[in-house]
Scaffold this motif. Structure first.
Motif, mmCIF file in Angstrom:
data_model
loop_
_atom_site.group_PDB
_atom_site.id
_atom_site.type_symbol
_atom_site.label_atom_id
_atom_site.label_comp_id
_atom_site.label_asym_id
_atom_site.label_seq_id
_atom_site.Cartn_x
_atom_site.Cartn_y
_atom_site.Cartn_z
ATOM 1 N N MET A 103 0.809 -1.199 0.000
ATOM 2 C CA MET A 103 0.000 0.000 0.000
ATOM 3 C C MET A 103 0.850 1.260 0.000
ATOM 4 S SD MET A 103 -2.826 -1.344 -0.203
ATOM 5 C CE MET A 103 -3.667 0.220 -0.204
ATOM 6 N N ASP A 114 -4.009 -7.789 -7.328
ATOM 7 C CA ASP A 114 -4.522 -7.706 -5.960
ATOM 8 C C ASP A 114 -5.682 -6.732 -5.988
ATOM 9 O OD1 ASP A 114 -4.830 -8.094 -3.252
ATOM 10 O OD2 ASP A 114 -3.307 -6.624 -2.680
ATOM 11 N N SER A 137 -9.237 -4.829 -3.945
ATOM 12 C CA SER A 137 -9.828 -4.419 -2.671
ATOM 13 C C SER A 137 -11.192 -5.070 -2.498
ATOM 14 C CB SER A 137 -9.963 -2.900 -2.613
ATOM 15 O OG SER A 137 -10.552 -2.391 -3.796
ATOM 16 N N CYS A 156 -3.914 3.755 0.910
ATOM 17 C CA CYS A 156 -4.948 2.904 1.510
ATOM 18 C C CYS A 156 -6.344 3.389 1.133
ATOM 19 C CB CYS A 156 -4.822 2.903 3.035
ATOM 20 S SG CYS A 156 -3.202 2.393 3.657
ATOM 21 N N PHE A 165 -7.244 2.854 -2.501
ATOM 22 C CA PHE A 165 -7.509 1.438 -2.743
ATOM 23 C C PHE A 165 -8.858 0.988 -2.202
ATOM 24 C CE2 PHE A 165 -6.377 -3.155 -1.944
ATOM 25 C CZ PHE A 165 -6.104 -3.497 -3.253
ATOM 26 N N THR A 166 -9.291 1.552 -1.086
ATOM 27 C CA THR A 166 -10.492 1.032 -0.424
ATOM 28 C C THR A 166 -11.734 1.914 -0.510
ATOM 29 O OG1 THR A 166 -9.761 1.976 1.687
ATOM 30 C CG2 THR A 166 -9.118 -0.295 1.216
ATOM 31 N N PRO A 191 -7.080 -5.328 1.219
ATOM 32 C CA PRO A 191 -6.597 -6.087 0.061
ATOM 33 C C PRO A 191 -7.080 -7.534 0.100
ATOM 34 C CG PRO A 191 -4.813 -4.821 1.043
ATOM 35 C CD PRO A 191 -5.960 -4.767 2.008
ATOM 36 N N SER A 192 -7.462 -8.060 -1.049
ATOM 37 C CA SER A 192 -7.929 -9.448 -1.115
ATOM 38 C C SER A 192 -6.825 -10.417 -0.717
ATOM 39 C CB SER A 192 -8.424 -9.766 -2.529
ATOM 40 O OG SER A 192 -7.390 -9.603 -3.498
ATOM 41 N N TRP A 247 -4.978 -10.369 1.665
ATOM 42 C CA TRP A 247 -4.918 -10.550 3.119
ATOM 43 C C TRP A 247 -5.775 -11.702 3.610
ATOM 44 C CZ3 TRP A 247 -5.008 -4.966 5.612
ATOM 45 C CH2 TRP A 247 -3.800 -4.324 5.290
ATOM 46 N N THR A 276 -14.084 -2.684 -7.456
ATOM 47 C CA THR A 276 -12.832 -2.969 -6.764
ATOM 48 C C THR A 276 -11.720 -2.179 -7.417
ATOM 49 O OG1 THR A 276 -11.356 -4.741 -6.000
ATOM 50 C CG2 THR A 276 -12.229 -4.941 -8.221
#
Length: 422
Positions: A1, A147, A149, A201, A204-205, A275-276, A278, A304
């Motif tokens: 990230m 990767d 979200s 972060c 991404f989210t 993140p997926s 994770w 996503t």
């Protein structure tokens, strides 16, 4: 990230790239595709394991041999700048996908347009990644890793809060309601968590909720910001309210990225965007069951952030044909199923979302199927505008979450646009 690149390194890289570009394509070399060449490949530490898995599988079945060298994430851009300046780039190198437009525009990778268009699976390769590896309608890079979200939630806490662990929220409003329900369990349990001091972060989210609602964050060519939109304002208002109510963990305000994973691994957070990748990392140590849900808009939809790394052929490579042979192989069924899917990764092909490995876990199928619904932001000056701690995005989103939201988003759009045009 944390895709941090200093202004000095960025400037050095741009100068180096300008002197390094090449119009030669893999088709122009006339070399045999699998002639026994030794190919050098660079990657950042974040994708080292996948890069080496690709190389090992390819090397086992080809005369060509790929040698992978990984560098620490924070040192990698400077390493590329130095190699570009010396006209000594590796045969292949991967980079964070958000840097792809910049690298492509400066000629750091060779043009692979004709080769890519000749692939029988070209229309099935992650569209967002392909877009970011394109400059002036020419292809320079293909997806290397993916990767995305998603919403990760603690099924055990959902059960304790009286929520159905098999029915995750389908709207951002339902997400907030679920977080509040879990938060009522009290003690050291919190409903949700977010990176309140991390530009990457939040990109991404939070942005996927804007996309899911039909909005956007920039114009198509990444030169103008549209964060002062109704969709963005609604997303920030929801997260801000969760923080003000104490539903979001207090540590969310200062979370800059490093302790975000640990917070979710603790088992004390109900549901949070993350993140997926994770999913597996959390389950390695967690004593609770993890659920997966797409990130939605206020009233529904799914989207996503399609992150990960792109990879291309170094502009100074003397083995372009062999390097392309490797890239084409990585996009094939064997590599995508037996290397990526088997290793619990996300295939870079939309038609392989469900495969013999992912079908064993419906959560993985859910993640894989999101690829075609997501986006990868396209902007030449992405890092300085959004990821850097001193970026105008950092000022804008901090203000929207913890200050004057309307002013922060309005002023932020102006500042972001100025930065994007540089």
């Amino acid at each position: 990230m944390n895709r941090l690149l200093s202004g000095t390194v960025a400037a050095t890289l741009l100068l180096a790239l300008g002197a390094c570009g090449s119009d030669e394509s893999p088709a122009a070399t006339g070399e045999a595709a699998d002639s026994g060449a030794t190919l050098t490949m660079w990657t950042r530490a974040a994708t080292e394991s996948v890069s080496k898995a690709y190389a090992a599988a390819y090397n086992a079945t080809h005369k060509n041999q790929v040698q992978v060298t990984a560098y620490p994430n924070e040192e990698y851009p400077a390493k590329l700048a130095s190699a570009a300046g010396a006209k000594a780039l590796p045969d292949l190198f991967a980079s964070d996908v958000v840097f792809a437009p910049q690298y492509a525009s400066q000629g750091l990778w060779l043009d692979i347009t004709d080769k890519f268009n000749a692939l029988p699976v070209k229309d099935k390769v992650a569209p967002a990644h392909v877009r970011n590896g394109t400059w002036n309608k020419k292809n320079y890079a293909v997806p290397h890793t993916i990767d995305m979200s998603v919403m990760l939630y603690n099924k055990d806490l959902f059960t304790k809060a009286g929520l159905d662990p098999e029915k995750p929220p389908k709207t951002l409003t339902e997400f907030a309601a679920a977080a509040r329900a879990v938060d009522k369990l009290g003690g050291d349990i919190n409903g949700t968590y977010f990176g309140g001091n991390c530009g990457g972060c939040n990109v991404f989210t939070l942005w996927p909720s804007v996309w899911a609602a039909g909005g956007d964050v920039m114009n198509a060519d990444g030169t103008a910001s549209t964060i002062d939109s109704k969709e963005m304002a609604e997303v920030f208002a929801l997260y801000r309210k969760l923080y003000d109510e104490g539903v979001a963990a207090p540590a969310s305000k200062d979370e800059a990225g490093p302790t975000w994973l640990g917070a979710l691994q603790s088992g004390k957070i109900g549901i949070a965007p993350a993140p997926s990748a994770w999913l597996g990392i959390i389950e390695e140590k967690a004593a609770f069951k993890v659920g997966i849900a797409p990130i939605s808009g206020i009233n529904g939809g799914e989207s996503t952030f399609v992150g990960g790394d792109s990879i291309g052929i170094g502009a100074t490579s003397k083995h372009a044909a062999q390097a392309w042979d490797f890239l084409a192989w990585t996009l094939g069924d064997e590599a995508q199923v037996e290397v990526v899917a088997k290793g619990k990764g996300v295939p870079t092909r939309t038609d392989l979302a469900s495969n013999k490995y992912s079908s064993a876990d419906p959560r993985v199928v859910t993640i894989n199927n999101l690829m075609g619904k997501g986006k990868t932001p396209y902007a030449k000056n992405f890092n300085a505008t959004y990821n850097d701690p001193q970026s105008p995005w950092n000022t804008a989103f901090r203000g929207a979450l913890f200050g004057d939201a309307q002013k922060s988003l309005g002023d932020g759009a102006t500042a972001l646009t100025a930065s994007l045009k540089k």
